[in-house]
Design a protein around this motif. Structure first.
Motif, PDB file in Angstrom:
ATOM      1  N   ASN A   1       2.453   2.598  10.136  1.00 26.13           N
ATOM      2  CA  ASN A   1       2.386   3.614   9.086  1.00 26.13           C
ATOM      3  C   ASN A   1       2.280   5.021   9.673  1.00 26.13           C
ATOM      4  O   ASN A   1       2.763   5.981   9.089  1.00 26.13           O
ATOM      5  CB  ASN A   1       1.217   3.337   8.137  1.00 26.13           C
ATOM      6  CG  ASN A   1       1.443   2.074   7.338  1.00 26.13           C
ATOM      7  OD1 ASN A   1       2.546   1.522   7.306  1.00 26.13           O
ATOM      8  ND2 ASN A   1       0.411   1.592   6.693  1.00 26.13           N
TER       9      ASN A   1
ATOM     10  N   THR B   1       0.170   2.178   1.574  1.00 26.91           N
ATOM     11  CA  THR B   1       0.637   3.437   0.995  1.00 26.91           C
ATOM     12  C   THR B   1      -0.448   4.504   1.098  1.00 26.91           C
ATOM     13  O   THR B   1      -0.165   5.656   1.428  1.00 26.91           O
ATOM     14  CB  THR B   1       1.049   3.227  -0.471  1.00 26.91           C
ATOM     15  OG1 THR B   1       2.054   2.210  -0.522  1.00 26.91           O
ATOM     16  CG2 THR B   1       1.576   4.509  -1.093  1.00 26.91           C
ATOM     17  N   LEU B   2      -1.671   4.117   0.837  1.00 24.87           N
ATOM     18  CA  LEU B   2      -2.787   5.067   0.945  1.00 24.87           C
ATOM     19  C   LEU B   2      -2.879   5.620   2.367  1.00 24.87           C
ATOM     20  O   LEU B   2      -3.066   6.829   2.560  1.00 24.87           O
ATOM     21  CB  LEU B   2      -4.101   4.395   0.551  1.00 24.87           C
ATOM     22  CG  LEU B   2      -5.361   5.250   0.673  1.00 24.87           C
ATOM     23  CD1 LEU B   2      -5.274   6.497  -0.196  1.00 24.87           C
ATOM     24  CD2 LEU B   2      -6.593   4.409   0.322  1.00 24.87           C
ATOM     25  N   SER B   3      -2.712   4.751   3.360  1.00 26.16           N
ATOM     26  CA  SER B   3      -2.793   5.239   4.733  1.00 26.16           C
ATOM     27  C   SER B   3      -1.639   6.178   5.052  1.00 26.16           C
ATOM     28  O   SER B   3      -1.821   7.179   5.749  1.00 26.16           O
ATOM     29  CB  SER B   3      -2.829   4.070   5.730  1.00 26.16           C
ATOM     30  OG  SER B   3      -1.590   3.425   5.842  1.00 26.16           O
TER      31      SER B   3
ATOM     32  N   GLU C   1       0.196  -2.730  10.993  1.00 29.29           N
ATOM     33  CA  GLU C   1      -0.067  -1.633  10.052  1.00 29.29           C
ATOM     34  C   GLU C   1      -0.069  -0.266  10.730  1.00 29.29           C
ATOM     35  O   GLU C   1       0.132   0.762  10.078  1.00 29.29           O
ATOM     36  CB  GLU C   1      -1.403  -1.838   9.327  1.00 29.29           C
ATOM     37  CG  GLU C   1      -1.419  -2.998   8.368  1.00 29.29           C
ATOM     38  CD  GLU C   1      -1.674  -4.338   9.064  1.00 29.29           C
ATOM     39  OE1 GLU C   1      -2.099  -4.356  10.244  1.00 29.29           O
ATOM     40  OE2 GLU C   1      -1.423  -5.368   8.426  1.00 29.29           O
TER      41      GLU C   1
ATOM     42  N   GLY D   1      -0.323  -0.060  -2.247  1.00 24.12           N
ATOM     43  CA  GLY D   1      -1.630  -0.571  -1.876  1.00 24.12           C
ATOM     44  C   GLY D   1      -2.230   0.264  -0.769  1.00 24.12           C
ATOM     45  O   GLY D   1      -1.942   1.462  -0.634  1.00 24.12           O
ATOM     46  N   TYR D   2      -3.031  -0.392   0.064  1.00 26.32           N
ATOM     47  CA  TYR D   2      -3.722   0.327   1.134  1.00 26.32           C
ATOM     48  C   TYR D   2      -2.766   0.890   2.182  1.00 26.32           C
ATOM     49  O   TYR D   2      -3.038   1.927   2.778  1.00 26.32           O
ATOM     50  CB  TYR D   2      -4.761  -0.565   1.795  1.00 26.32           C
ATOM     51  CG  TYR D   2      -5.931  -0.856   0.893  1.00 26.32           C
ATOM     52  CD1 TYR D   2      -6.719   0.171   0.389  1.00 26.32           C
ATOM     53  CD2 TYR D   2      -6.234  -2.164   0.532  1.00 26.32           C
ATOM     54  CE1 TYR D   2      -7.785  -0.096  -0.443  1.00 26.32           C
ATOM     55  CE2 TYR D   2      -7.306  -2.438  -0.305  1.00 26.32           C
ATOM     56  CZ  TYR D   2      -8.080  -1.401  -0.797  1.00 26.32           C
ATOM     57  OH  TYR D   2      -9.120  -1.661  -1.618  1.00 26.32           O
TER      58      TYR D   2
ATOM     59  N   THR E   1       0.599   6.491  -8.058  1.00 24.02           N
ATOM     60  CA  THR E   1      -0.021   6.095  -6.794  1.00 24.02           C
ATOM     61  C   THR E   1      -1.429   6.631  -6.704  1.00 24.02           C
ATOM     62  O   THR E   1      -1.981   7.144  -7.677  1.00 24.02           O
ATOM     63  CB  THR E   1       0.849   6.551  -5.601  1.00 24.02           C
ATOM     64  OG1 THR E   1       0.412   5.884  -4.420  1.00 24.02           O
ATOM     65  CG2 THR E   1       0.828   8.048  -5.410  1.00 24.02           C
ATOM     66  N   TRP E   2      -1.994   6.545  -5.537  1.00 25.75           N
ATOM     67  CA  TRP E   2      -3.354   6.957  -5.266  1.00 25.75           C
ATOM     68  C   TRP E   2      -3.559   8.440  -5.581  1.00 25.75           C
ATOM     69  O   TRP E   2      -2.677   9.254  -5.355  1.00 25.75           O
ATOM     70  CB  TRP E   2      -3.677   6.725  -3.793  1.00 25.75           C
ATOM     71  CG  TRP E   2      -3.632   5.296  -3.390  1.00 25.75           C
ATOM     72  CD1 TRP E   2      -2.514   4.588  -3.021  1.00 25.75           C
ATOM     73  CD2 TRP E   2      -4.711   4.381  -3.331  1.00 25.75           C
ATOM     74  NE1 TRP E   2      -2.849   3.304  -2.726  1.00 25.75           N
ATOM     75  CE2 TRP E   2      -4.195   3.142  -2.902  1.00 25.75           C
ATOM     76  CE3 TRP E   2      -6.078   4.488  -3.583  1.00 25.75           C
ATOM     77  CZ2 TRP E   2      -5.005   2.022  -2.725  1.00 25.75           C
ATOM     78  CZ3 TRP E   2      -6.883   3.370  -3.408  1.00 25.75           C
ATOM     79  CH2 TRP E   2      -6.338   2.158  -2.985  1.00 25.75           C
TER      80      TRP E   2
END
Length: 143
Positions: free
Chosen positions: A67, A86-88, A64, A83-84, A105-106
């Motif tokens: 990212n 993408t958030l990161s 991960e 998900g997470y 998205t977020w």
């Protein structure tokens, strides 16, 4: 995501993504269908793990943590769903002062209630237009 990839490629830009399936593969498929270049920044050690639409597969072995490489490599980020991971990517790109646009998205805000990236839009065309507009307004970062 496929429409976003296609629109980015039509403007002559390179699509950078995580290189695997789902949204990443759809963006890559759209870009390649438009004759564009797609760089996949993969989490594992084997470039063969990348989807079939990549022009270049970069096997990082970082999991991960790749990212951060995605966020550093791109000039601007369009987040589609996610998900997470993408958030990161959103958070890292924003921390690097890169423009971020999102479709479904977020949403983020500071503890004092200020809105922070991504700029929310509804369509792939709006996303691509917004990111290119923001890139014109932002000074080119020195790496």
């Amino acid at each position: 995501a496929e429409d976003v990839g296609r629109e980015v490629a039509r403007r002559g830009a390179v699509v950078v993504c995580g290189g695997l399936g789902g949204v990443m593969e759809a963006a890559a498929r759209g870009a390649r269908a438009a004759g564009g270049m797609v760089v996949g920044i993969l989490p594992g050690n084997d470039p063969a793990d990348g989807n079939a639409h990549l022009t270049v597969a970069v096997a990082t072995g970082l999991g991960e943590a790749r990212n951060a490489v995605i966020a550093r490599t791109c000039d601007g980020l369009i987040a589609v769903g996610g998900g997470y991971g993408t958030l990161s990517e959103i958070a890292l790109a924003a921390k690097m002062n890169k423009p971020v646009v999102g479709i479904g998205t977020w949403k983020a805000g500071t503890p004092d209630g200020k809105t922070v990236p991504p700029v929310q839009v509804k369509t792939p065309q709006e996303a691509v237009e917004a990111i290119f507009r923001l890139l014109r307004l932002a000074p080119r970062l020195q790496y």
